[in-house]
Design a protein around this motif. Structure first.
Motif, PDB file in Angstrom:
ATOM      1  N   VAL A  48       5.647 -91.032  15.674  1.00  0.00           N
ATOM      2  CA  VAL A  48       4.791 -89.806  15.454  1.00  0.00           C
ATOM      3  C   VAL A  48       5.045 -88.613  16.013  1.00  0.00           C
ATOM      4  O   VAL A  48       5.344 -87.752  15.521  1.00  0.00           O
ATOM      5  N   ARG A  50       5.917 -85.292  17.625  1.00  0.00           N
ATOM      6  CA  ARG A  50       6.692 -84.113  18.002  1.00  0.00           C
ATOM      7  C   ARG A  50       6.674 -83.845  19.265  1.00  0.00           C
ATOM      8  O   ARG A  50       7.092 -82.218  19.367  1.00  0.00           O
ATOM      9  N   TYR A  93      -0.757 -87.520  10.885  1.00  0.00           N
ATOM     10  CA  TYR A  93       0.833 -87.622   9.374  1.00  0.00           C
ATOM     11  C   TYR A  93       0.696 -85.806   8.968  1.00  0.00           C
ATOM     12  O   TYR A  93       1.147 -85.739   8.371  1.00  0.00           O
ATOM     13  N   GLU A  94      -0.834 -85.761   8.350  1.00  0.00           N
ATOM     14  CA  GLU A  94      -1.088 -84.700   7.329  1.00  0.00           C
ATOM     15  C   GLU A  94      -0.537 -82.974   8.444  1.00  0.00           C
ATOM     16  O   GLU A  94       0.384 -82.162   7.862  1.00  0.00           O
ATOM     17  N   ASN A  97       3.346 -83.395   8.949  1.00  0.00           N
ATOM     18  CA  ASN A  97       4.322 -83.274   6.663  1.00  0.00           C
ATOM     19  C   ASN A  97       3.617 -82.290   6.552  1.00  0.00           C
ATOM     20  O   ASN A  97       3.915 -81.923   5.444  1.00  0.00           O
ATOM     21  N   SER A  98       3.225 -80.842   7.457  1.00  0.00           N
ATOM     22  CA  SER A  98       2.649 -79.932   7.178  1.00  0.00           C
ATOM     23  C   SER A  98       4.377 -78.821   6.783  1.00  0.00           C
ATOM     24  O   SER A  98       4.503 -79.219   7.744  1.00  0.00           O
TER      25      SER A  98
END
Length: 109
Positions: A48, A50, A93-94, A97-98
Motif C-alpha cells: 500500500v 505510495r 487505505y482511506e 483510495n481518496s
C-alpha cells in the motif's frame, strides 16, 4: 512532513511513555524508531506504500503512530490497544483510495 524521529516521539507520547514536555531517552527513541520502521515495512508488505520514508504524506502520519504504538506496546510494558493496528491500516487505505482533489498535472508522451 514528519520524519521517523518525529513519528517515534509521537508514538512514545501515544503510549504515554513520554509526557508532552519531556525528552525521550536515547534507548526509548531508538526502540520507537524501530517500531515506526516496522510500521513502514508492514505497509510495504501489504503493498500500500505510495511514498518513501522521506516523504510520508500528512494523512499517513497518525496511522504510522497508531501502528507503531500497537507494535511497540509490549516493549514499553503498556497495554496494547486492540484496535490500533486496524485503525492505522484503515486510515492508510482511506488515504490512498481518496480521489485526487485539485489540479492533476498531465504528461504528454
Amino acid at each position: 512532513m514528519a520524519t521517523f524521529n518525529d513519528l517515534a516521539i509521537r508514538t512514545l507520547q501515544k503510549l504515554q511513555v513520554l509526557g508532552q514536555d519531556e525528552t525521550a531517552s536515547a534507548a526509548d527513541l531508538a526502540k520507537a524508531v524501530e517500531k515506526v520502521t516496522a510500521a513502514h515495512a508492514l505497509l510495504k508488505a501489504k503493498r500500500v506504500l505510495r511514498w518513501t520514508q522521506a516523504d510520508i504524506p500528512d494523512y499517513a502520519e497518525e496511522a504510522y503512530v497508531l501502528i507503531a504504538a500497537f507494535l511497540g506496546a509490549a516493549d514499553f510494558q503498556v497495554e496494547r490497544d486492540p484496535m490500533g493496528l486496524q485503525m492505522g491500516l484503515n486510515m492508510i487505505y482511506e488515504g490512498i483510495n481518496s480521489p485526487a482533489v485539485g489540479i492533476t498535472p498531465v504528461e504528454y508522451f
